[in-house]
Design a protein around this motif. Structure first.
Motif, PDB file in Angstrom:
ATOM      1  N   ALA A 159       0.800  -1.290   0.213  1.00  0.00           N
ATOM      2  CA  ALA A 159      -0.023   0.031  -0.195  1.00  0.00           C
ATOM      3  C   ALA A 159       1.032   1.548  -0.289  1.00  0.00           C
ATOM      4  O   ALA A 159       0.450   2.400  -0.676  1.00  0.00           O
ATOM      5  N   PHE A 160       2.061   0.819   0.673  1.00  0.00           N
ATOM      6  CA  PHE A 160       2.795   2.110   0.729  1.00  0.00           C
ATOM      7  C   PHE A 160       3.793   2.536  -0.612  1.00  0.00           C
ATOM      8  O   PHE A 160       4.025   4.408  -1.040  1.00  0.00           O
ATOM      9  N   TYR A 161       3.779   1.657  -1.034  1.00  0.00           N
ATOM     10  CA  TYR A 161       4.503   1.893  -2.666  1.00  0.00           C
ATOM     11  C   TYR A 161       3.874   1.974  -3.368  1.00  0.00           C
ATOM     12  O   TYR A 161       4.185   3.203  -4.713  1.00  0.00           O
ATOM     13  N   GLU A 162       2.278   1.598  -3.371  1.00  0.00           N
ATOM     14  CA  GLU A 162       1.729   2.023  -4.285  1.00  0.00           C
ATOM     15  C   GLU A 162       0.718   3.003  -4.019  1.00  0.00           C
ATOM     16  O   GLU A 162       1.224   4.150  -5.600  1.00  0.00           O
ATOM     17  N   ALA A 163       1.320   4.020  -2.812  1.00  0.00           N
ATOM     18  CA  ALA A 163       0.986   5.452  -2.944  1.00  0.00           C
ATOM     19  C   ALA A 163       1.944   6.250  -3.644  1.00  0.00           C
ATOM     20  O   ALA A 163       1.958   7.428  -3.991  1.00  0.00           O
ATOM     21  N   LEU A 164       2.800   5.763  -3.774  1.00  0.00           N
ATOM     22  CA  LEU A 164       4.308   6.867  -4.639  1.00  0.00           C
ATOM     23  C   LEU A 164       4.125   5.908  -6.267  1.00  0.00           C
ATOM     24  O   LEU A 164       5.371   6.381  -6.815  1.00  0.00           O
ATOM     25  N   GLY A 165       3.219   5.299  -6.183  1.00  0.00           N
ATOM     26  CA  GLY A 165       2.796   4.956  -8.026  1.00  0.00           C
ATOM     27  C   GLY A 165       3.537   3.961  -8.437  1.00  0.00           C
ATOM     28  O   GLY A 165       3.794   3.938  -9.708  1.00  0.00           O
ATOM     29  N   PHE A 166       4.279   3.651  -7.222  1.00  0.00           N
ATOM     30  CA  PHE A 166       4.453   1.499  -7.926  1.00  0.00           C
ATOM     31  C   PHE A 166       3.161   1.076  -8.022  1.00  0.00           C
ATOM     32  O   PHE A 166       2.257   1.055  -7.618  1.00  0.00           O
ATOM     33  N   GLU A 167       3.378  -0.131  -9.180  1.00  0.00           N
ATOM     34  CA  GLU A 167       2.469  -0.872  -8.592  1.00  0.00           C
ATOM     35  C   GLU A 167       3.527  -2.676  -9.174  1.00  0.00           C
ATOM     36  O   GLU A 167       3.738  -2.799  -8.932  1.00  0.00           O
ATOM     37  N   ALA A 168       2.557  -3.338  -8.894  1.00  0.00           N
ATOM     38  CA  ALA A 168       2.763  -4.771  -8.687  1.00  0.00           C
ATOM     39  C   ALA A 168       2.554  -5.555 -10.301  1.00  0.00           C
ATOM     40  O   ALA A 168       1.894  -5.282 -10.626  1.00  0.00           O
ATOM     41  N   MET A 169       4.119  -5.697  -9.985  1.00  0.00           N
ATOM     42  CA  MET A 169       3.624  -6.630 -12.164  1.00  0.00           C
ATOM     43  C   MET A 169       2.830  -8.009 -11.472  1.00  0.00           C
ATOM     44  O   MET A 169       3.742  -8.633 -10.859  1.00  0.00           O
ATOM     45  N   PRO A 170       2.725  -8.064 -12.728  1.00  0.00           N
ATOM     46  CA  PRO A 170       1.682  -9.634 -13.242  1.00  0.00           C
ATOM     47  C   PRO A 170       2.533 -10.439 -12.801  1.00  0.00           C
ATOM     48  O   PRO A 170       3.444 -10.480 -13.540  1.00  0.00           O
ATOM     49  N   SER A 171       2.022 -11.715 -12.224  1.00  0.00           N
ATOM     50  CA  SER A 171       2.981 -12.905 -12.351  1.00  0.00           C
ATOM     51  C   SER A 171       4.244 -13.160 -11.593  1.00  0.00           C
ATOM     52  O   SER A 171       5.508 -13.527 -12.224  1.00  0.00           O
ATOM     53  N   CYS A 172       5.163 -11.963 -10.299  1.00  0.00           N
ATOM     54  CA  CYS A 172       5.456 -11.297  -9.966  1.00  0.00           C
ATOM     55  C   CYS A 172       5.126 -11.676  -8.746  1.00  0.00           C
ATOM     56  O   CYS A 172       5.975 -11.041  -8.049  1.00  0.00           O
ATOM     57  N   GLY A 173       5.278 -12.614  -7.791  1.00  0.00           N
ATOM     58  CA  GLY A 173       5.150 -12.897  -6.805  1.00  0.00           C
ATOM     59  C   GLY A 173       3.386 -12.447  -6.160  1.00  0.00           C
ATOM     60  O   GLY A 173       3.125 -11.987  -7.363  1.00  0.00           O
ATOM     61  N   SER A 174       3.281 -12.584  -4.967  1.00  0.00           N
ATOM     62  CA  SER A 174       1.809 -12.252  -4.425  1.00  0.00           C
ATOM     63  C   SER A 174       1.925 -12.180  -2.946  1.00  0.00           C
ATOM     64  O   SER A 174       2.796 -12.309  -2.365  1.00  0.00           O
ATOM     65  N   ILE A 175       0.808 -11.091  -2.660  1.00  0.00           N
ATOM     66  CA  ILE A 175       1.000 -11.134  -1.256  1.00  0.00           C
ATOM     67  C   ILE A 175       1.107 -12.868  -0.482  1.00  0.00           C
ATOM     68  O   ILE A 175       1.680 -12.858   0.689  1.00  0.00           O
ATOM     69  N   GLU A 176      -0.060 -13.479  -0.809  1.00  0.00           N
ATOM     70  CA  GLU A 176       0.021 -15.228  -0.894  1.00  0.00           C
ATOM     71  C   GLU A 176       1.808 -15.526  -0.412  1.00  0.00           C
ATOM     72  O   GLU A 176       1.274 -16.583   0.502  1.00  0.00           O
ATOM     73  N   ASP A 177       2.404 -15.391  -0.936  1.00  0.00           N
ATOM     74  CA  ASP A 177       3.199 -16.027  -1.561  1.00  0.00           C
ATOM     75  C   ASP A 177       3.995 -15.313  -0.561  1.00  0.00           C
ATOM     76  O   ASP A 177       5.450 -15.146  -0.640  1.00  0.00           O
ATOM     77  N   LYS A 178       3.675 -14.017  -0.185  1.00  0.00           N
ATOM     78  CA  LYS A 178       4.727 -12.979   0.561  1.00  0.00           C
ATOM     79  C   LYS A 178       6.367 -12.744  -0.213  1.00  0.00           C
ATOM     80  O   LYS A 178       6.650 -12.005   1.154  1.00  0.00           O
ATOM     81  N   TRP A 179       5.535 -11.762  -1.311  1.00  0.00           N
ATOM     82  CA  TRP A 179       6.485 -10.821  -2.197  1.00  0.00           C
ATOM     83  C   TRP A 179       6.537 -10.955  -3.385  1.00  0.00           C
ATOM     84  O   TRP A 179       5.227 -11.203  -3.474  1.00  0.00           O
ATOM     85  N   LEU A 180       6.578  -9.213  -3.429  1.00  0.00           N
ATOM     86  CA  LEU A 180       6.055  -8.950  -5.179  1.00  0.00           C
ATOM     87  C   LEU A 180       7.756  -8.499  -5.854  1.00  0.00           C
ATOM     88  O   LEU A 180       8.236  -7.643  -5.321  1.00  0.00           O
ATOM     89  N   ILE A 181       6.957  -8.078  -6.641  1.00  0.00           N
ATOM     90  CA  ILE A 181       8.101  -7.201  -7.297  1.00  0.00           C
ATOM     91  C   ILE A 181       7.141  -6.111  -8.107  1.00  0.00           C
ATOM     92  O   ILE A 181       5.713  -6.661  -9.110  1.00  0.00           O
ATOM     93  N   MET A 182       7.950  -4.520  -8.079  1.00  0.00           N
ATOM     94  CA  MET A 182       6.603  -3.128  -8.231  1.00  0.00           C
ATOM     95  C   MET A 182       7.341  -2.858  -8.935  1.00  0.00           C
ATOM     96  O   MET A 182       9.070  -2.628  -8.979  1.00  0.00           O
ATOM     97  N   LYS A 183       7.038  -1.908  -9.873  1.00  0.00           N
ATOM     98  CA  LYS A 183       7.797  -0.858 -10.628  1.00  0.00           C
ATOM     99  C   LYS A 183       7.232   0.634 -10.829  1.00  0.00           C
ATOM    100  O   LYS A 183       5.533   0.473 -10.640  1.00  0.00           O
ATOM    101  N   ASN A 184       7.675   1.351 -10.585  1.00  0.00           N
ATOM    102  CA  ASN A 184       7.728   2.966 -11.030  1.00  0.00           C
ATOM    103  C   ASN A 184       8.599   3.067 -12.672  1.00  0.00           C
ATOM    104  O   ASN A 184       9.672   3.795 -11.955  1.00  0.00           O
TER     105      ASN A 184
END
Length: 111
Positions: A20-45
């Protein structure tokens, strides 16, 4: 030596809060690059990428994605760099970890 894409892998205490914090900075979770359930995400801005990892490692890690991690390992060894976690296997995906002179972890991750 081409090191490939660069990202910062962040050790986070609560992946939902960090996302949520990094989304507020304009980052978006990359599809097929982790998940909340797996406890890892790759995000891009734009051209900036970060990885959020909950409970996977203690410290933040500089991460590069070379096309040939074994060639990077050979070059580092040839230059006297100590390898903390060597690449496993002789082909396919793999990673290695070194530390810089100040103890900062650097991972070279070929996937």
């Amino acid at each position: 030596m081409e090191l490939g894409l660069f990202s910062l892998s962040l050790s986070v205490s609560d992946i939902k809060v960090s996302k949520a914090f990094y989304e507020a900075l304009g980052f978006e979770a990359m599809p097929s690059c982790g998940s909340i359930e797996d406890k890892w995400l790759i995000m891009k801005n734009g051209q900036t990428m970060i990885g959020l990892f909950e409970g996977m490692f203690e410290d933040n890690i500089l991460t590069f994605n070379p096309s040939d991690v074994r060639a990077v390992q050979d070059r580092l060894i040839d230059n006297g760099v100590s390898i903390d976690v060597p690449v496993k296997g002789n082909s396919g995906p793999g990673h290695l970890i070194v530390k810089d002179p100040d103890g900062n972890a650097i991972m070279f991750d070929q996937f």
